[in-house]
Enzyme design. Structure first.
Site, PDB file in Angstrom:
ATOM      1  CE1 TYR A   1      -3.919   2.077   0.669  1.00 30.32           C
ATOM      2  CE2 TYR A   1      -2.441   3.369   2.263  1.00 30.32           C
ATOM      3  CZ  TYR A   1      -3.600   3.222   1.514  1.00 30.32           C
ATOM      4  OH  TYR A   1      -4.267   4.544   1.407  1.00 30.32           O
TER       5      TYR A   1
ATOM      6  CE  LYS B   1      -3.549   5.165  -1.712  1.00 31.63           C
ATOM      7  NZ  LYS B   1      -4.481   5.434  -2.764  1.00 31.63           N
TER       8      LYS B   1
HETATM    9  N1  NAP Z   1      -9.538   5.558   5.026  1.00 32.68           N
HETATM   10  C1  NAP Z   1      -8.576   6.079   5.327  1.00 32.68           C
HETATM   11  O1  NAP Z   1      -8.092   6.217   6.568  1.00 32.68           O
HETATM   12  C2  NAP Z   1      -7.565   6.397   4.232  1.00 32.68           C
HETATM   13  C3  NAP Z   1      -6.527   7.055   4.255  1.00 32.68           C
HETATM   14  C4  NAP Z   1      -5.693   7.629   3.420  1.00 32.68           C
HETATM   15  C5  NAP Z   1      -6.159   7.396   2.026  1.00 32.68           C
HETATM   16  N2  NAP Z   1      -7.152   6.604   1.604  1.00 32.68           N
HETATM   17  C6  NAP Z   1      -7.554   6.683   0.595  1.00 32.68           C
HETATM   18  O2  NAP Z   1      -8.743   6.968   0.152  1.00 32.68           O
HETATM   19  C7  NAP Z   1      -9.344   5.991  -0.782  1.00 32.68           C
HETATM   20  C8  NAP Z   1     -10.789   5.621  -0.256  1.00 32.68           C
HETATM   21  O3  NAP Z   1     -10.528   4.907   0.805  1.00 32.68           O
HETATM   22  P1  NAP Z   1     -11.699   4.376   1.687  1.00 32.68           P
HETATM   23  O4  NAP Z   1     -11.195   4.287   3.096  1.00 32.68           O
HETATM   24  O5  NAP Z   1     -13.192   4.866   1.386  1.00 32.68           O
HETATM   25  O6  NAP Z   1     -11.602   2.755   1.181  1.00 32.68           O
HETATM   26  P2  NAP Z   1     -12.832   1.518   1.275  1.00 32.68           P
HETATM   27  O7  NAP Z   1     -14.046   1.694   2.321  1.00 32.68           O
HETATM   28  O8  NAP Z   1     -12.138   0.327   1.330  1.00 32.68           O
HETATM   29  O9  NAP Z   1     -13.532   1.679  -0.234  1.00 32.68           O
HETATM   30  C9  NAP Z   1     -12.750   1.647  -1.406  1.00 32.68           C
HETATM   31  C10 NAP Z   1     -13.780   1.974  -2.626  1.00 32.68           C
HETATM   32  O10 NAP Z   1     -12.636   1.698  -3.602  1.00 32.68           O
HETATM   33  C11 NAP Z   1     -13.418   0.646  -4.499  1.00 32.68           C
HETATM   34  N3  NAP Z   1     -12.372  -0.321  -5.344  1.00 32.68           N
HETATM   35  C12 NAP Z   1     -11.587  -0.892  -5.007  1.00 32.68           C
HETATM   36  N4  NAP Z   1     -10.919  -1.700  -6.242  1.00 32.68           N
HETATM   37  C13 NAP Z   1     -11.669  -0.991  -7.275  1.00 32.68           C
HETATM   38  C14 NAP Z   1     -11.401  -1.431  -8.481  1.00 32.68           C
HETATM   39  N5  NAP Z   1     -10.762  -1.968  -9.146  1.00 32.68           N
HETATM   40  N6  NAP Z   1     -12.433  -0.556  -9.485  1.00 32.68           N
HETATM   41  C15 NAP Z   1     -13.256   0.296  -8.800  1.00 32.68           C
HETATM   42  N7  NAP Z   1     -13.447   0.405  -7.697  1.00 32.68           N
HETATM   43  C16 NAP Z   1     -12.563  -0.204  -6.695  1.00 32.68           C
HETATM   44  C17 NAP Z   1     -14.161  -0.275  -3.628  1.00 32.68           C
HETATM   45  O11 NAP Z   1     -15.121  -0.752  -4.104  1.00 32.68           O
HETATM   46  P3  NAP Z   1     -15.764  -2.344  -3.675  1.00 32.68           P
HETATM   47  O12 NAP Z   1     -16.884  -1.918  -2.849  1.00 32.68           O
HETATM   48  O13 NAP Z   1     -16.259  -3.047  -5.023  1.00 32.68           O
HETATM   49  O14 NAP Z   1     -14.792  -2.951  -3.281  1.00 32.68           O
HETATM   50  C18 NAP Z   1     -14.618   0.911  -2.698  1.00 32.68           C
HETATM   51  O15 NAP Z   1     -15.744   1.709  -3.235  1.00 32.68           O
HETATM   52  C19 NAP Z   1      -8.462   5.078  -1.238  1.00 32.68           C
HETATM   53  O16 NAP Z   1      -7.555   5.434  -2.254  1.00 32.68           O
HETATM   54  C20 NAP Z   1      -7.545   5.170   0.221  1.00 32.68           C
HETATM   55  O17 NAP Z   1      -6.403   4.658  -0.324  1.00 32.68           O
HETATM   56  C21 NAP Z   1      -8.093   6.365   2.656  1.00 32.68           C
END
Ligand code: NAP
Length: 233
Positions: free
Chosen positions: A153, A157
């Site tokens: 991961y 990033k």
């Molecule tokens: N949460 C945090 O604390 C955090 C911190 C820093 C950065 N981020 C970044 O913010 C973004 C969103 O994170 P989140 O926390 O909302 O994650 P999450 O709850 O795990 O949701 C991930 C989303 O990405 C989708 N996804 C995964 N693979 C995909 C693909 N091949 N094509 C299309 N959609 C896909 C998933 O769809 P499915 O439902 O189909 O799996 C889901 O809608 C990510 O890029 C993550 O790295 C998050």
């Protein structure tokens, strides 16, 4: 009214952002890889009519991204590359890293963003104020790295940050602004229950960032409010 394409809009930050943007007078194209399971997103779409269109979009597939771009006619002002995965437990060592995690994470977190940007460039070029936000993470910062958790991961990033910075130079002559932006540590399936802010809080800050960013921030690594300086490469 500006149009926003969000990838991975069916849950987590992507869903909260779609909800916040339609409530703030944006038109939303909500990308989702399994539309059949996207119950909440479909309900949101039904409640907002033409303002929110659910778009089948798997960022790991050339065909899916090309088909989504083909479906959309007209302009996209903002791309939010939100879809992402973190398949690891976080305690892996070099001897136990699963290289398939590396491959999958790269395919989605890095190549996925590149694919979406390439396929939707014609739509962005029709905008007067085109912007791309790549959802990065503090874990992608090389200078702040002080442990060995979440190898795939974090490496993905960091690579996304480099993609962002490089594209900033290529796209600047066309007036396209591209940034890496951290949403904060957010309570989602990925961020976990102990994270410091809700998806709604993160989304509300990201809406502010979307509204505020312009060429002066091109190629920067921003916090969720769209401010430069907190995160270092
Ligand atoms: N949460 C945090 O604390 C955090 C911190 C820093 C950065 N981020 C970044 O913010 C973004 C969103 O994170 P989140 O926390 O909302 O994650 P999450 O709850 O795990 O949701 C991930 C989303 O990405 C989708 N996804 C995964 N693979 C995909 C693909 N091949 N094509 C299309 N959609 C896909 C998933 O769809 P499915 O439902 O189909 O799996 C889901 O809608 C990510 O890029 C993550 O790295 C998050």
């Amino acid at each position: 009214m500006e149009s926003v394409l969000i990838t991975g809009a069916n849950r987590g930050i992507g869903y909260a952002l779609a909800k916040a943007l339609v409530a703030t007078d944006f038109r939303v194209f909500a990308g989702c890889r399994k539309t059949e399971n996207a119950v909440s997103l479909k309900k949101l779409g039904a409640a907002h009519g033409d303002l929110l269109q659910v778009l089948p979009l798997d960022v790991s597939s050339d065909e899916s991204v090309a088909a989504a771009a083909h479906t959309l006619e007209g302009r996209v002002d903002i791309i939010v590359n939100n879809a992402g995965v973190m398949p690891e437990r976080g305690d892996e060592k070099i001897t136990s890293i699963d290289f398939d995690h590396f491959r999958d994470t790269f395919e989605i977190n890095v190549l996925g963003c590149a694919r979406v940007i390439r396929s939707f460039l014609p739509h962005l070029r029709r905008s007067n104020r085109p912007r791309i936000l790549n959802l990065s993470s503090g874990l992608g910062s090389i200078s702040e790295r002080d442990n060995f958790s979440y190898y795939a991961y974090a490496v993905s990033k960091a690579a996304l940050n480099m993609l962002t910075r490089s594209l900033a130079f290529e796209l600047a002559p066309e007036g396209i602004t591209i940034v890496a932006i951290s949403p904060g540590w957010v309570r989602t399936d990925m961020g976990g229950d102990d994270a410091s802010i809700s998806a709604e809080e993160s989304a509300s800050a990201l809406v502010e960032a979307i509204q505020g960013i312009g060429p002066n921030l091109n190629g920067q690594f921003l916090d969720r409010f769209g401010h430069a300086g907190k995160y270092v490469w």
